[in-house]
Design a protein around this motif. Structure first.
Motif, short mmCIF file in Angstrom:
data_model
loop_
_atom_site.label_atom_id
_atom_site.label_comp_id
_atom_site.label_asym_id
_atom_site.label_seq_id
_atom_site.Cartn_x
_atom_site.Cartn_y
_atom_site.Cartn_z
N ASP A 287 0.76 -1.08 0.04
CA ASP A 287 0.07 -0.09 -0.16
C ASP A 287 1.09 1.36 0.13
OD1 ASP A 287 -1.69 2.34 0.48
OD2 ASP A 287 -2.83 1.03 1.86
N GLU A 288 1.01 1.74 -0.98
CA GLU A 288 2.04 2.76 -1.04
C GLU A 288 1.57 3.99 -0.53
OE1 GLU A 288 3.63 5.54 -4.95
OE2 GLU A 288 4.10 3.30 -5.17
N GLU A 289 0.49 4.48 -0.71
CA GLU A 289 -0.11 5.75 -0.11
C GLU A 289 -0.02 5.67 1.35
OE1 GLU A 289 -1.43 9.51 -0.21
OE2 GLU A 289 -0.91 8.29 -1.78
N TYR A 290 -0.35 4.50 2.05
CA TYR A 290 -0.29 4.31 3.38
C TYR A 290 1.16 4.32 3.78
CZ TYR A 290 0.09 2.44 7.87
OH TYR A 290 0.22 2.14 9.40
N LEU A 291 2.25 3.88 3.32
CA LEU A 291 3.58 3.70 3.66
C LEU A 291 3.96 5.03 3.31
CD1 LEU A 291 4.65 0.30 1.93
CD2 LEU A 291 4.25 0.96 4.32
N PHE A 292 4.05 5.79 2.48
CA PHE A 292 4.51 7.12 2.15
C PHE A 292 4.12 8.05 3.22
CE2 PHE A 292 5.99 6.12 -2.40
CZ PHE A 292 7.41 5.85 -1.76
N GLU A 293 2.65 8.34 3.31
CA GLU A 293 2.04 9.28 3.98
C GLU A 293 1.49 8.94 5.36
OE1 GLU A 293 2.14 12.26 2.67
OE2 GLU A 293 3.23 11.57 0.82
N HIS A 294 1.07 7.68 5.66
CA HIS A 294 0.53 7.56 6.95
C HIS A 294 1.31 6.55 7.90
CE1 HIS A 294 -2.71 9.64 5.19
NE2 HIS A 294 -2.64 8.84 4.16
N SER A 295 2.18 5.76 7.29
CA SER A 295 2.86 4.78 8.12
C SER A 295 3.75 5.18 9.32
CB SER A 295 3.39 3.81 7.35
OG SER A 295 4.77 4.23 6.83
N GLN A 296 4.55 6.51 9.07
CA GLN A 296 5.33 6.94 9.98
C GLN A 296 6.84 6.27 9.53
OE1 GLN A 296 7.14 5.61 13.31
NE2 GLN A 296 8.25 7.42 12.66
N GLY A 297 6.54 5.44 8.74
CA GLY A 297 8.18 4.76 8.49
C GLY A 297 8.77 5.43 7.46
N PHE A 298 8.38 6.34 6.61
CA PHE A 298 9.01 6.99 5.48
C PHE A 298 8.55 8.68 5.51
CE2 PHE A 298 8.05 2.72 4.09
CZ PHE A 298 9.15 2.32 3.54
N LEU A 299 9.76 9.22 5.09
CA LEU A 299 9.67 10.89 5.02
C LEU A 299 10.16 10.88 3.55
CD1 LEU A 299 10.65 13.16 7.64
CD2 LEU A 299 10.59 13.79 5.09
N VAL A 300 9.25 11.26 2.77
CA VAL A 300 9.69 11.10 1.11
C VAL A 300 9.07 12.24 0.19
CG1 VAL A 300 9.59 9.66 -1.11
CG2 VAL A 300 10.15 8.79 0.89
N GLY A 301 9.59 13.15 -0.31
CA GLY A 301 8.94 14.14 -1.21
C GLY A 301 10.10 15.08 -1.54
N ASP A 302 9.60 16.12 -2.19
CA ASP A 302 10.23 17.28 -2.27
C ASP A 302 10.60 18.07 -1.09
OD1 ASP A 302 8.19 18.85 -1.82
OD2 ASP A 302 7.71 19.40 -3.97
N PRO A 303 11.52 19.05 -1.02
CA PRO A 303 11.80 19.77 0.15
C PRO A 303 10.57 20.29 0.89
CG PRO A 303 13.46 20.43 -1.42
CD PRO A 303 12.46 19.40 -2.18
N ASP A 304 9.52 20.93 0.15
CA ASP A 304 8.28 21.30 0.77
C ASP A 304 7.50 20.20 1.59
OD1 ASP A 304 8.87 24.01 0.17
OD2 ASP A 304 7.76 23.79 -1.64
N HIS A 305 7.53 19.18 0.80
CA HIS A 305 6.53 18.02 1.37
C HIS A 305 7.37 17.32 2.59
CE1 HIS A 305 3.36 15.27 1.08
NE2 HIS A 305 4.17 14.23 1.03
N CYS A 306 8.69 17.21 2.37
CA CYS A 306 9.45 16.69 3.49
C CYS A 306 9.26 17.79 4.81
CB CYS A 306 10.99 16.83 2.91
SG CYS A 306 11.33 15.12 1.91
N ALA A 307 9.21 18.94 4.81
CA ALA A 307 9.19 19.85 5.64
C ALA A 307 7.66 19.76 6.18
CB ALA A 307 9.19 21.18 5.28
N GLU A 308 6.81 19.52 5.67
CA GLU A 308 5.06 19.21 6.23
C GLU A 308 5.35 18.24 6.99
OE1 GLU A 308 2.67 18.68 2.93
OE2 GLU A 308 2.94 20.75 2.17
N HIS A 309 6.20 16.92 6.52
CA HIS A 309 6.33 15.91 7.60
C HIS A 309 7.07 16.22 8.62
CE1 HIS A 309 4.70 12.22 5.30
NE2 HIS A 309 4.52 13.21 4.30
N VAL A 310 8.02 16.71 8.74
CA VAL A 310 9.00 17.10 9.85
C VAL A 310 8.10 18.12 10.84
CG1 VAL A 310 10.85 18.42 10.56
CG2 VAL A 310 11.05 16.92 8.65
#
Length: 393
Positions: A287-310
């Motif tokens: 489940d790519e969407e879950y892993l990248f955005e909701h699992s807390q196991g990944f922090l993946v994206g462009d700098p702006d998206h990474c900053a949102e996760h941080v």
């Protein structure tokens, strides 16, 4: 918030460990240049894929000599007695503290793979108690002179640690804490907790952080405490020019995650102390969407998206974010480190110095004008006309 680069020297098929270690050195040097606070690696033995750093206490001093600012944290040193005698750990950490001029930290754990535990003949029903006694031995060695210890697994007569560490009261100590019980234990002992790593979502991590704070506040510590709330992004951080590119490049990390968590369910059946690790079987690694955005196991994206996760972690009150940057081609890892260091870390370390778009600055200036003009009118109304005319000219 501190940012800790983590790598385990994952070496792809066809490459030599020598070559991968040389790459890893380059990655650490770049991390120092672009603003990461620390580098860490786990201690993994006889691993099949995902990790090759079995002797970080040998690797670290080499890189310490090549750096001047970045800190080094063991993520983690294994404390089962058959793997590492606690007194030897205290000696090594004190030596590293001297060689690095006070830039070393000690993360600890009890092992999370059957490959390593069985290779060293470690009983998974006993290693938690060995870990706990090991922490006490290390702290006594650092703080008491002479020190001694009598327990189930260690019986050390009065001795004096040689050499002594530089940091006061001693290099920071933390523990891998994957379960609520482990989080409580770390907080009650007054040491840091390294939380996360099970792909079960942000709510679990947030609850662990809250539990750590509550337990720490409710506990009286006889020895100097080194509390720290650390969160591990175990699947991987990957930053690229666009989020689409970052996701495309990061997809191979899913296989690494499957492999690294494969042992968790087996361990959960060997000892009640590992039972919590069995929950990973419910994670859908397709489940790519879950892993990248909701699992807390990944922090993946462009700098702006990474900053949102941080920002999510910052809002939770996290003290340090441990980011695994590994298991991808070296050039991609270097670019990821560079982008994250140049465009994400400063937003949280030096937000006033981050250059904003000209339109944003102008919009702020325009929005501030009415208040400034009103203040000026009030000022002029309190002075005589001659002075007011002079100001207006």
């Amino acid at each position: 918030m501190d940012f800790i680069l983590m790598s385990e020297g994952d070496t792809p098929v066809g490459l030599t460990h020598e070559h991968r270690y040389r790459e890893l050195i380059e990655e650490v040097l770049l991390a120092e240049r672009v603003g990461f606070d620390a580098f860490g690696s786990s201690e993994q033995h006889v691993a099949i894929g995902t990790a090759t750093v079995s002797a970080p206490e040998v690797f670290y001093p080499y890189v310490m000599a090549l750096t001047s600012r970045i800190r080094f944290i063991h993520l983690v040193t294994l404390l089962p007695t058959r793997m590492n005698h606690a007194l030897r750990v205290a000696e090594r950490i004190a030596t590293e503290d001297i060689l690095s001029n006070g830039r070393v930290e000690l993360g600890t754990g009890r092992g999370n793979t059957t490959l390593a535990l069985r290779a060293f003949e470690v009983d998974p029903t006993e290693n938690k108690a060995q870990w706990r006694e090991g922490i006490e031995v290390i702290r006594r060695a650092f703080l008491d002179d002479p020190f001694s210890y009598v327990g189930e697994h260690y019986k050390i007569p009065p001795r004096s640690l040689v050499p002594k560490p530089l940091q006061t009261p001693h290099p920071p100590i933390s523990a891998a804490a994957g379960s609520p019980n482990s989080v409580e234990t770390a907080a009650a002992m007054g040491i840091g907790a390294i939380m996360g790593g099970f792909y079960l979502g942000y709510d679990l991590v947030e609850n662990m952080l809250r539990l750590y704070d509550e337990t720490l506040a409710a506990t009286t510590h006889e020895r100097p405490a080194t509390p720290r709330k650390m969160v591990l992004v175990s699947g991987g951080m990957h930053c690229a020019e666009t989020t689409a590119l970052a996701r495309e490049q990061a997809r191979p990390l899913f296989e690494m995650s499957k492999l690294s968590t494969d042992a968790f369910e087996r361990l959960s059946k060997l000892s009640q102390d590992y039972a919590y690790m069995g929950a990973v079987k419910n994670v859908d690694f397709d489940d790519e969407e879950y892993l990248f955005e909701h699992s807390q196991g990944f922090l993946v994206g462009d700098p702006d998206h990474c900053a949102e996760h941080v920002q999510r972690y910052a809002d939770m009150g996290v003290d340090a974010l441990v980011l695994r940057v590994d298991s991808l081609p070296h050039d991609q890892l270097m670019r990821s480190i560079e982008l994250f260091g140049k465009y994400v870390i400063p937003r949280f370390k030096h937000p006033r110095n981050v250059v904003r778009p000209a339109d944003d600055v102008l919009a702020g200036i325009r929005a501030a004008r009415p208040a400034h003009e009103e203040a000026l009118r009030r000022f002029l109304s309190g002075h005589d006309l001659e002075y007011s005319s002079e100001v207006l000219r």
